[in-house]
Scaffold this active site. Structure first.
Site, short mmCIF file in Angstrom:
data_model
loop_
_atom_site.label_atom_id
_atom_site.label_comp_id
_atom_site.label_asym_id
_atom_site.label_seq_id
_atom_site.Cartn_x
_atom_site.Cartn_y
_atom_site.Cartn_z
N ALA A 66 0.85 -1.19 0.00
CA ALA A 66 0.00 0.00 0.00
C ALA A 66 0.88 1.24 0.00
CB ALA A 66 -0.91 0.00 1.23
N GLY A 111 -0.39 -5.19 0.60
CA GLY A 111 -1.56 -5.17 -0.26
C GLY A 111 -1.34 -5.84 -1.59
N GLU A 114 -1.83 -9.45 -0.95
CA GLU A 114 -3.27 -9.65 -0.76
C GLU A 114 -4.02 -9.59 -2.10
OE1 GLU A 114 -4.46 -8.03 3.56
OE2 GLU A 114 -3.37 -6.55 2.37
N GLU A 134 3.17 -6.20 7.42
CA GLU A 134 2.45 -5.16 8.15
C GLU A 134 2.82 -5.05 9.62
OE1 GLU A 134 -0.14 -5.89 4.54
OE2 GLU A 134 1.15 -7.07 5.86
#
Length: 258
Positions: A66, A111, A114, A134
């Site tokens: 991200a 992300g 993911e 994270e």
């Protein structure tokens, strides 16, 4: 939609989506996520689109995570919304009635990992790296990572990857079931398109029903809500502030457990 961060190409029933933020290692910011949602809305609606490939621009990154610079304005309330909106977009990818294949051409972190896991099939170049780092920022995966990774690789390996935040190679990803195929960078798109072509030769309605049934075997809506709640709770910690600050300042974080 006027796409600024995505490149879209339609050819013989195949939609190829390229995340086009190479200078940012294709990091996912809010605009890119909304463009992904729009692209998949189109994939759902247009009959001539029968399969989708997602990849990243360049040879370094699929999606390196991200955009951490957007985290600075998050608080407990809007972080829950942030997580839920990302989950909704990735759930839309996972539940797309048309097969979605990730062509992972480099870093797939946070992300990005993911996003790859939300796709139905993952093909990786031999230089690809996967990880959910994270916890190094004082938060947890918020776009479905805590739910999809155990399904793909098992609880034990998922625990190790998420709790350590370590990256793994494409080869290791293949060994544990995260990756379907590993090929050279030069062969990545050829292999991905080869798989797509095999699926495109099959009955579209049957393919759609098969995707629905496979996903139904692993649906756990409460797990996603638990993840969103925990993500938003982590946002209010001092460790989150320290973790993101250290990342942006390119230094080692000093976590206090508060």
């Amino acid at each position: 939609m006027d796409y600024q961060n995505l490149l879209l190409e339609k050819n013989d029933g195949l939609l190829t989506i390229t995340i086009n933020r190479e200078s940012k290692l294709n990091a996912l910011n809010g605009k890119t996520l909304q463009e992904l949602k729009s692209a998949f809305d189109m994939a759902y609606d247009e009959e001539e689109i029968r399969a989708v490939i997602i990849t990243g621009k360049g040879e370094k990154a699929f999606v390196a995570g991200a955009d951490i610079s957007e985290f600075k304005d998050l608080n407990e309330l809007n972080a829950r919304k942030f997580s839920e909106e990302g989950q909704e977009i990735f759930n839309g990818i996972e539940n797309c009635p048309k097969p979605v294949i990730a062509a992972v051409n480099g870093f797939a972190l946070g992300g990005g990992c993911e996003l790859a896991m939300a796709c139905h099939i993952r093909v990786a170049s031999d230089n690809a790296k996967f990880g959910l780092p994270e916890v190094s920022l004082g938060i947890i995966p918020g776009y479905g990572g805590t739910q999809r990774l155990p399904i793909l690789v098992g609880k034990g390996i998922a625990n190790e990857m998420i709790l350590t935040g370590d990256m793994i190679s494409a080869k290791r990803g293949h060994e544990i079931g995260l990756v379907n195929h590993v090929v050279s960078q030069d062969e990545l798109m050829n292999k991905t398109k080869e798989i797509a072509a095999k699926i495109l030769a099959k009955a579209p309605i049957a393919v759609s029903h098969a995707i629905d049934c496979i996903n139904a075997a692993h649906t756990n809506a409460s797990g996603y809500q638990t993840e969103a709640n925990a993500f938003s709770s982590a946002i209010k910690t001092d460790d989150f502030t320290e973790g993101t600050s250290a990342f942006l300042e390119k230094r080692k974080p000093n976590f206090t457990g508060k």
